[in-house]
Motif scaffolding. Structure first.
Motif, PDB file in Angstrom:
ATOM      1  N   ASP A  62       0.830  -1.210   0.000  1.00 18.53           N
ATOM      2  CA  ASP A  62       0.000   0.000   0.000  1.00 18.53           C
ATOM      3  C   ASP A  62       0.864   1.260   0.000  1.00 18.53           C
ATOM      4  O   ASP A  62       0.575   2.230  -0.721  1.00 18.53           O
ATOM      5  N   ARG A  65       2.536   1.847  -3.444  1.00 17.13           N
ATOM      6  CA  ARG A  65       1.595   2.384  -4.429  1.00 17.13           C
ATOM      7  C   ARG A  65       1.247   3.845  -4.128  1.00 17.13           C
ATOM      8  O   ARG A  65       1.060   4.661  -5.040  1.00 17.13           O
ATOM      9  N   LYS A  68       4.143   5.893  -5.377  1.00 12.73           N
ATOM     10  CA  LYS A  68       4.063   5.953  -6.836  1.00 12.73           C
ATOM     11  C   LYS A  68       3.055   7.007  -7.279  1.00 12.73           C
ATOM     12  O   LYS A  68       3.336   7.830  -8.163  1.00 12.73           O
ATOM     13  N   THR A  69       1.889   6.981  -6.666  1.00 12.92           N
ATOM     14  CA  THR A  69       0.827   7.930  -7.034  1.00 12.92           C
ATOM     15  C   THR A  69       1.220   9.364  -6.702  1.00 12.92           C
ATOM     16  O   THR A  69       1.008  10.291  -7.497  1.00 12.92           O
ATOM     17  N   LYS A  75       4.562   3.360 -12.608  1.00 11.61           N
ATOM     18  CA  LYS A  75       4.824   2.139 -11.857  1.00 11.61           C
ATOM     19  C   LYS A  75       5.881   2.421 -10.807  1.00 11.61           C
ATOM     20  O   LYS A  75       6.609   3.404 -10.884  1.00 11.61           O
ATOM     21  N   GLY A 117       1.876  -7.732  -7.682  1.00 10.92           N
ATOM     22  CA  GLY A 117       2.410  -6.957  -8.797  1.00 10.92           C
ATOM     23  C   GLY A 117       2.576  -7.783 -10.050  1.00 10.92           C
ATOM     24  O   GLY A 117       1.981  -8.851 -10.212  1.00 10.92           O
ATOM     25  N   LEU A 304       4.709  -2.545  -9.201  1.00  8.20           N
ATOM     26  CA  LEU A 304       3.460  -2.446  -8.442  1.00  8.20           C
ATOM     27  C   LEU A 304       2.630  -1.280  -8.964  1.00  8.20           C
ATOM     28  O   LEU A 304       3.197  -0.300  -9.470  1.00  8.20           O
TER      29      LEU A 304
END
Length: 304
Positions: A62, A65, A68-69, A75, A117, A304
């Motif tokens: 979590d 990710r 990443k966001t 990715k 992933g 991921l």
């Protein structure tokens, strides 16, 4: 933010300290959860994770990710410890004996990344024990006209002394030869020397290590760098580790073949086993090696 290095292994600490000031690396953050941790970072605005320690779980997934966001990266890829000059990839199994430059085998982390992933990049190590088969296989190159290579290039033996005497030339050629590789990042000459100085140079195999030098400007435009596996106490094992040619000198595989023809007889004369280590699946060396190996082992980077 401040990164807590206390939970890292000695190797991880060394890799972190050596590369943390690399200009290509930014936005370093640490994930911690009980006795587990990992590091998130950017290389040229692409997100990666590495320095994985302990029993990571869904909380790590979590957080990766979320990182990443936050950084608007498509990715997040790993495990990669800041640079392909450091430890990266996970091995899938333990079917081959451990060797000197082996990435870690962490089945729990492997399964976690596989479950949540996708495989981003695959690599192979091939074990070669049948050198007669290797020699028979190499005969396919005998009829290939490599006169253009002999006219334009010189093959130079790389031993410990030649490497150290020319380490700055090898450093300059690395960016050109390997710059297109995944997650490759330029590092300082001082870091390069610290990573590949006398200790590493002392393991170079002089029988099978060569560089390709352009007669036009004396630049090092190709390299095949192999190492003696000092962890193989009961046998003479060669680690065929690094192969690369400058993009402007890649004659449809001819440069690779030219280097390969030179070293195969030397492998047979000086070793009883060879590992072709950590080749990207699907590239020219891996396609050639598939025909002659007795065993193989797979490694992966995950996204991921």
């Amino acid at each position: 933010m401040e990164i807590n290095l206390e939970g890292l292994s000695i190797q991880h600490k060394q890799e972190f300290k050596l590369f943390k000031d690399n200009d290509s690396i930014s936005s370093i953050e640490q994930f911690s959860d009980d006795d587990s941790s990992a590091v998130f970072f950017l290389i040229d605005n692409k997100a990666y994770f590495g320095f994985c320690q302990g029993k990571l779980n869904n909380n790590f997934i979590d957080a990766a990710r979320e990182y990443k966001t936050k950084h608007q990266s498509e990715k997040i890829v790993g495990p990669l410890n800041f640079s392909t000059y450091n430890t990266y990839r996970l091995k899938e199994n333990e079917d081959l004996p451990h060797h000197l430059m082996e990435p870690p085998y962490e089945p729990e982390l492997y399964q976690l990344l596989k479950s949540h992933g996708e495989i981003f990049e695959s690599y192979l190590t091939y074990e070669i024990n049948d050198f007669e088969k290797l020699l028979d296989w190499s005969k396919q190159f005998d009829e290939i006209d490599d006169s253009v290579m002999k006219d334009q290039y010189t093959l130079q033996v790389i031993d410990t002394k030649y490497w150290m005497d020319n380490i700055e030339r090898f450093y300059k050629s690395a960016d050109q030869v390997f710059g297109e590789n995944l997650a490759y990042s330029t590092l300082s000459f001082e870091t390069f020397k610290a990573k590949y100085g006398e200790q590493a140079a002392g393991l170079i195999c002089p029988f099978t290590s060569r560089c390709l030098i352009s007669k036009d400007n004396q630049q090092i435009v190709g390299i095949i760098l192999n190492f003696i596996d000092i962890t193989a106490a009961d046998r003479k094992r060669l680690l065929i580790k690094t192969m690369g040619v400058h993009p402007d000198h890649r004659h449809m595989g001819l440069s690779f073949i030219y280097l390969l023809k030179e070293i195969i007889p030397q492998v047979r004369q000086n070793y009883d086993q060879a590992f072709l280590c950590l080749m990207r699946e699907g590239n020219l060396p891996s396609l050639f090696a598939k025909d002659i190996s007795q065993k193989d082992r797979h490694y992966h980077l995950f996204s991921l």
